[in-house]
Design a protein around this motif. Structure first.
Motif, mmCIF file in Angstrom:
data_model
loop_
_atom_site.group_PDB
_atom_site.id
_atom_site.type_symbol
_atom_site.label_atom_id
_atom_site.label_comp_id
_atom_site.label_asym_id
_atom_site.label_seq_id
_atom_site.Cartn_x
_atom_site.Cartn_y
_atom_site.Cartn_z
ATOM 1 N N THR A 1 0.613 -1.395 0.470
ATOM 2 C CA THR A 1 -0.147 0.072 0.122
ATOM 3 C C THR A 1 0.908 1.099 0.001
ATOM 4 O O THR A 1 0.243 2.574 -0.017
ATOM 5 C CB THR A 1 -1.267 0.045 1.154
ATOM 6 N N GLU A 2 1.826 1.218 -0.044
ATOM 7 C CA GLU A 2 3.106 2.363 -0.405
ATOM 8 C C GLU A 2 3.680 2.573 -1.193
ATOM 9 O O GLU A 2 4.573 0.998 -1.973
ATOM 10 C CB GLU A 2 3.599 2.443 1.069
ATOM 11 N N VAL A 3 3.213 3.522 -2.238
ATOM 12 C CA VAL A 3 3.764 3.240 -3.989
ATOM 13 C C VAL A 3 4.385 4.512 -3.888
ATOM 14 O O VAL A 3 4.117 5.411 -3.671
ATOM 15 C CB VAL A 3 3.019 2.857 -4.634
ATOM 16 N N HIS A 4 6.104 4.210 -4.657
ATOM 17 C CA HIS A 4 6.359 5.613 -5.096
ATOM 18 C C HIS A 4 5.902 5.769 -6.715
ATOM 19 O O HIS A 4 5.311 5.071 -7.272
ATOM 20 C CB HIS A 4 8.173 5.354 -5.576
ATOM 21 N N ARG A 5 6.414 7.138 -6.705
ATOM 22 C CA ARG A 5 5.681 7.965 -7.801
ATOM 23 C C ARG A 5 6.332 7.114 -9.093
ATOM 24 O O ARG A 5 7.239 6.755 -8.642
ATOM 25 C CB ARG A 5 5.931 9.255 -8.388
ATOM 26 N N GLY A 6 5.303 6.906 -10.033
ATOM 27 C CA GLY A 6 6.076 6.169 -11.154
ATOM 28 C C GLY A 6 6.285 4.348 -11.630
ATOM 29 O O GLY A 6 7.095 3.699 -12.311
ATOM 30 N N GLN A 7 5.537 4.060 -9.764
ATOM 31 C CA GLN A 7 6.070 2.517 -9.756
ATOM 32 C C GLN A 7 5.152 1.518 -9.779
ATOM 33 O O GLN A 7 4.385 1.408 -9.868
ATOM 34 C CB GLN A 7 6.562 2.226 -8.436
ATOM 35 N N SER A 8 5.152 0.334 -10.661
ATOM 36 C CA SER A 8 4.215 -0.533 -10.546
ATOM 37 C C SER A 8 3.798 -1.099 -9.059
ATOM 38 O O SER A 8 4.701 -1.898 -9.215
ATOM 39 C CB SER A 8 4.368 -1.137 -12.130
ATOM 40 N N PHE A 9 2.594 -1.447 -9.405
ATOM 41 C CA PHE A 9 1.860 -2.650 -8.547
ATOM 42 C C PHE A 9 0.903 -3.343 -8.579
ATOM 43 O O PHE A 9 0.708 -3.552 -10.422
ATOM 44 C CB PHE A 9 1.152 -2.003 -7.305
ATOM 45 N N GLU A 10 0.454 -4.524 -8.241
ATOM 46 C CA GLU A 10 -0.124 -5.327 -8.413
ATOM 47 C C GLU A 10 -1.015 -5.605 -7.423
ATOM 48 O O GLU A 10 -1.322 -5.568 -6.016
ATOM 49 C CB GLU A 10 0.397 -7.260 -8.478
ATOM 50 N N ILE A 11 -2.597 -6.040 -8.597
ATOM 51 C CA ILE A 11 -3.895 -6.190 -7.517
ATOM 52 C C ILE A 11 -4.079 -7.592 -8.114
ATOM 53 O O ILE A 11 -4.033 -7.884 -9.209
ATOM 54 C CB ILE A 11 -4.759 -5.278 -8.126
ATOM 55 N N GLN A 12 -4.572 -7.724 -6.090
ATOM 56 C CA GLN A 12 -5.514 -8.889 -7.323
ATOM 57 C C GLN A 12 -7.110 -9.298 -6.818
ATOM 58 O O GLN A 12 -7.551 -8.773 -5.415
ATOM 59 C CB GLN A 12 -4.705 -10.601 -6.140
ATOM 60 N N ALA A 13 -8.023 -9.498 -7.448
ATOM 61 C CA ALA A 13 -9.321 -9.063 -7.854
ATOM 62 C C ALA A 13 -9.416 -11.253 -8.108
ATOM 63 O O ALA A 13 -9.171 -11.805 -8.454
ATOM 64 C CB ALA A 13 -9.425 -8.930 -8.774
ATOM 65 N N PHE A 14 -10.227 -11.514 -6.452
ATOM 66 C CA PHE A 14 -11.015 -12.255 -6.194
ATOM 67 C C PHE A 14 -12.170 -12.733 -6.325
ATOM 68 O O PHE A 14 -12.984 -12.007 -5.831
ATOM 69 C CB PHE A 14 -10.649 -13.213 -4.343
ATOM 70 N N VAL A 15 -12.169 -13.248 -7.327
ATOM 71 C CA VAL A 15 -13.655 -13.500 -8.353
ATOM 72 C C VAL A 15 -14.444 -14.640 -7.928
ATOM 73 O O VAL A 15 -14.027 -15.795 -7.877
ATOM 74 C CB VAL A 15 -14.082 -13.223 -9.733
#
Length: 153
Positions: free
Chosen positions: A4-18
């Motif tokens: 939940t802490e991200v640098h400007r321009g950085q990529s992160f991943e979300i996991q959506a559970f369906v």
């Protein structure tokens, strides 16, 4: 999210559970890149949403001015077989008719929110930074999750 802490321009991943009505579960991994020009601090919110998004938007009063405005509004309605990613920040703004005006100065918001003002105007505090539509699923998707993001140096 993987963090939940991200640098400007950085990529992160979300996991959506369906989960389908039959109980079958899917995990959708969604890469998101934070824009380079986002302000620092706890100022961003990430929303992963489905069908509920339409209900929330349609609760707002719609005041199309002409046929073109009505068609544009209808074309913005989200489909119920896919997920939508929305990265937004809380700002002052307003909606006049069907036009969103984010990042207005407080004096303008106060003028528009005045009880003497008339006609299809109301305060809006969600300024989108990024919006994305994911690929369609083979079933109707419903639900929403909002996560706060800290932008760090």
């Amino acid at each position: 999210m993987d963090r939940t802490e991200v640098h400007r321009g950085q990529s992160f991943e979300i996991q959506a559970f369906v989960r389908t009505e039959s109980g079958k579960q899917f995990v959708e991994r969604i890469p998101v890149k934070l824009p380079d020009d986002v302000p620092l601090g706890r100022c961003l919110y990430l929303s992963v949403m489905a069908l509920r998004f339409n209900r929330v938007r349609l609760l707002r009063p719609l005041s199309p001015q002409d046929l073109g405005d009505l068609v544009s509004t209808i074309n913005k309605i989200k489909k119920n077989d896919r997920l939508y990613i929305k990265l937004f920040r809380i700002t002052s703004g307003a909606v006049i008719g069907t036009n969103e005006l984010p990042n207005l100065p407080p004096s303008m918001v106060a003028t528009l929110n005045n009880e003497r003002s008339s006609g299809g105007c109301y305060a809006d505090v969600c300024s989108p930074v990024l919006e994305r539509e994911l690929a369609p699923a083979d079933f109707v998707v419903n639900g929403q999750q909002i996560i706060a993001i800290d932008v760090i140096r």
